[in-house]
Design a protein around this motif. Structure first.
Motif, PDB file in Angstrom:
ATOM      1  N   ALA A  32      -2.004   3.685  -9.579  1.00 28.74           N
ATOM      2  CA  ALA A  32      -2.492   4.581  -8.519  1.00 28.74           C
ATOM      3  C   ALA A  32      -3.948   4.278  -8.177  1.00 28.74           C
ATOM      4  CB  ALA A  32      -2.337   6.036  -8.942  1.00 28.74           C
ATOM      5  N   GLY A  33      -4.701   3.767  -9.157  1.00 32.55           N
ATOM      6  CA  GLY A  33      -6.095   3.408  -8.881  1.00 32.55           C
ATOM      7  C   GLY A  33      -7.113   4.126  -9.765  1.00 32.55           C
ATOM      8  N   ALA A 127      -0.832   8.129  -5.328  1.00 36.22           N
ATOM      9  CA  ALA A 127      -0.215   7.077  -4.511  1.00 36.22           C
ATOM     10  C   ALA A 127       1.286   7.208  -4.736  1.00 36.22           C
ATOM     11  CB  ALA A 127      -0.690   5.700  -4.957  1.00 36.22           C
ATOM     12  N   PRO A 128       2.091   7.070  -3.687  1.00 31.11           N
ATOM     13  CA  PRO A 128       3.541   7.132  -3.895  1.00 31.11           C
ATOM     14  C   PRO A 128       3.984   6.040  -4.868  1.00 31.11           C
ATOM     15  CG  PRO A 128       2.993   7.085  -1.550  1.00 31.11           C
ATOM     16  CD  PRO A 128       1.724   6.822  -2.303  1.00 31.11           C
ATOM     17  N   ALA A 132       2.406   2.238  -5.691  1.00 33.06           N
ATOM     18  CA  ALA A 132       1.904   1.846  -7.019  1.00 33.06           C
ATOM     19  C   ALA A 132       2.730   0.675  -7.566  1.00 33.06           C
ATOM     20  CB  ALA A 132       1.966   3.039  -7.967  1.00 33.06           C
ATOM     21  N   GLU A 133       4.025   0.750  -7.340  1.00 31.37           N
ATOM     22  CA  GLU A 133       4.898  -0.310  -7.870  1.00 31.37           C
ATOM     23  C   GLU A 133       4.682  -1.620  -7.121  1.00 31.37           C
ATOM     24  OE1 GLU A 133       8.989   0.823  -8.250  1.00 31.37           O
ATOM     25  OE2 GLU A 133       9.554  -1.101  -9.157  1.00 31.37           O
ATOM     26  N   ALA A 134       4.430  -1.540  -5.824  1.00 28.88           N
ATOM     27  CA  ALA A 134       4.173  -2.767  -5.057  1.00 28.88           C
ATOM     28  C   ALA A 134       2.853  -3.408  -5.521  1.00 28.88           C
ATOM     29  CB  ALA A 134       4.120  -2.443  -3.566  1.00 28.88           C
ATOM     30  N   ALA A 172      -3.232   5.590  -1.101  1.00 25.48           N
ATOM     31  CA  ALA A 172      -2.377   4.783  -0.214  1.00 25.48           C
ATOM     32  C   ALA A 172      -3.008   4.695   1.174  1.00 25.48           C
ATOM     33  CB  ALA A 172      -0.985   5.401  -0.127  1.00 25.48           C
ATOM     34  N   ASP A 173      -3.705   5.756   1.566  1.00 26.03           N
ATOM     35  CA  ASP A 173      -4.228   5.827   2.938  1.00 26.03           C
ATOM     36  C   ASP A 173      -5.745   5.720   3.016  1.00 26.03           C
ATOM     37  OD1 ASP A 173      -1.644   6.260   3.821  1.00 26.03           O
ATOM     38  OD2 ASP A 173      -1.810   8.420   3.497  1.00 26.03           O
ATOM     39  N   SER A 174      -6.409   5.622   1.877  1.00 25.61           N
ATOM     40  CA  SER A 174      -7.867   5.492   1.950  1.00 25.61           C
ATOM     41  C   SER A 174      -8.342   4.499   0.909  1.00 25.61           C
ATOM     42  CB  SER A 174      -8.547   6.853   1.780  1.00 25.61           C
ATOM     43  OG  SER A 174      -8.117   7.449   0.590  1.00 25.61           O
TER      44      SER A 174
END
Ligand SMILES: Nc1ncnc2c1ncn2[C@@H]1O[C@H](COP(=O)(O)OP(=O)(O)OP(=O)(O)O)[C@@H](O)[C@H]1O
Ligand SMILES: [Mg+2]
Length: 194
Positions: A32-33, A127-128, A132-134, A172-174
């Motif tokens: 997720a980061g 993050a969806p 995260a998996e990608a 995911a969006d930022s």
């Protein structure tokens, strides 16, 4: 100095510098980061002159928590130990960034209990799973999908999203830079940085 006087001295030290003990507890899926944001935020805070400590799940597992596995009980013990260390650093004037998946609500409640509700700041690094998996920066999802990592969060163990986090960082969006700015803004609003 007895224990109580030491606690008073610490509280006074915090008041003098206008700070509050603060542990930013970053929770979220693998990938997720959390680590990326924690280390970027720490670099920024250190450049601004703040004493800041990162407690990263991976690093803790190599040392303090060596030997603990990934059963519910062992993950909970891992979290408890990191929370104890976070509490000690935060009570001694450091801004703490803890980056651990912390998948279950009750584990985050435990961390809050150990650290103290006043100091504990729950940050949902969101993050969806597909994103995260990608990313899969450590190849863990690939191994989990191949059945090599039983109990991997998001694949065959549940991640319970925080219901009322103090902050939510949507990665995911930022960008990571936006997340760091949001964290700094939060610390500013809390009176921890000026
Ligand atoms: N907005 C963003 N914020 C943070 N990381 C991002 C962002 N966009 C893309 N990434 C990338 O996503 C990956 C996140 O990996 P990172 O190791 O930080 O995850 P983690 O949450 O610490 O996972 P783990 O629980 O496995 O330690 C990195 O490769 C990072 O560069
Ligand atoms: Mg990490």
């Amino acid at each position: 100095m007895d224990e109580r006087s030491a606690a008073v001295a610490r509280a006074t030290a915090w008041r003098l510098v206008g700070k509050r003990p603060t542990v930013l507890w970053l929770t979220g899926l693998s990938g997720a980061g959390k680590s990326t944001i924690a280390s970027a935020a720490a670099l920024k805070l250190q450049a601004l002159g703040y004493h800041c400590v990162v407690l990263d799940g991976d690093e803790m597992r190599q040392g303090l928590c060596q030997g603990l596995g990934f059963s519910d009980a062992e993950r909970t013990e891992n979290i408890r130990r990191v929370a104890e260390v976070a509490r000690l650093f935060s009570q001694n004037g450091a801004i703490v960034l803890a980056a651990l998946i912390t998948p279950q609500q009750r584990q985050r409640t435990l961390a809050r209990h150990v650290i103290g509700a006043d100091a504990f700041v729950e940050v949902f690094v969101d993050a969806p799973l597909a994103v995260a998996e990608a990313r899969d920066p450590k190849g863990l999802y690939r191994r989990a999908r191949a059945g090599q990592l039983p109990g991997f969060t998001g694949i065959d163990a549940r991640y319970e999203p925080p219901l009322w986090p103090h902050m939510k960082l949507n990665t995911a969006d930022s960008t990571c830079e936006q997340a760091v700015q949001a964290l700094l803004g939060y610390l500013y609003g809390r009176g921890v940085v000026s």
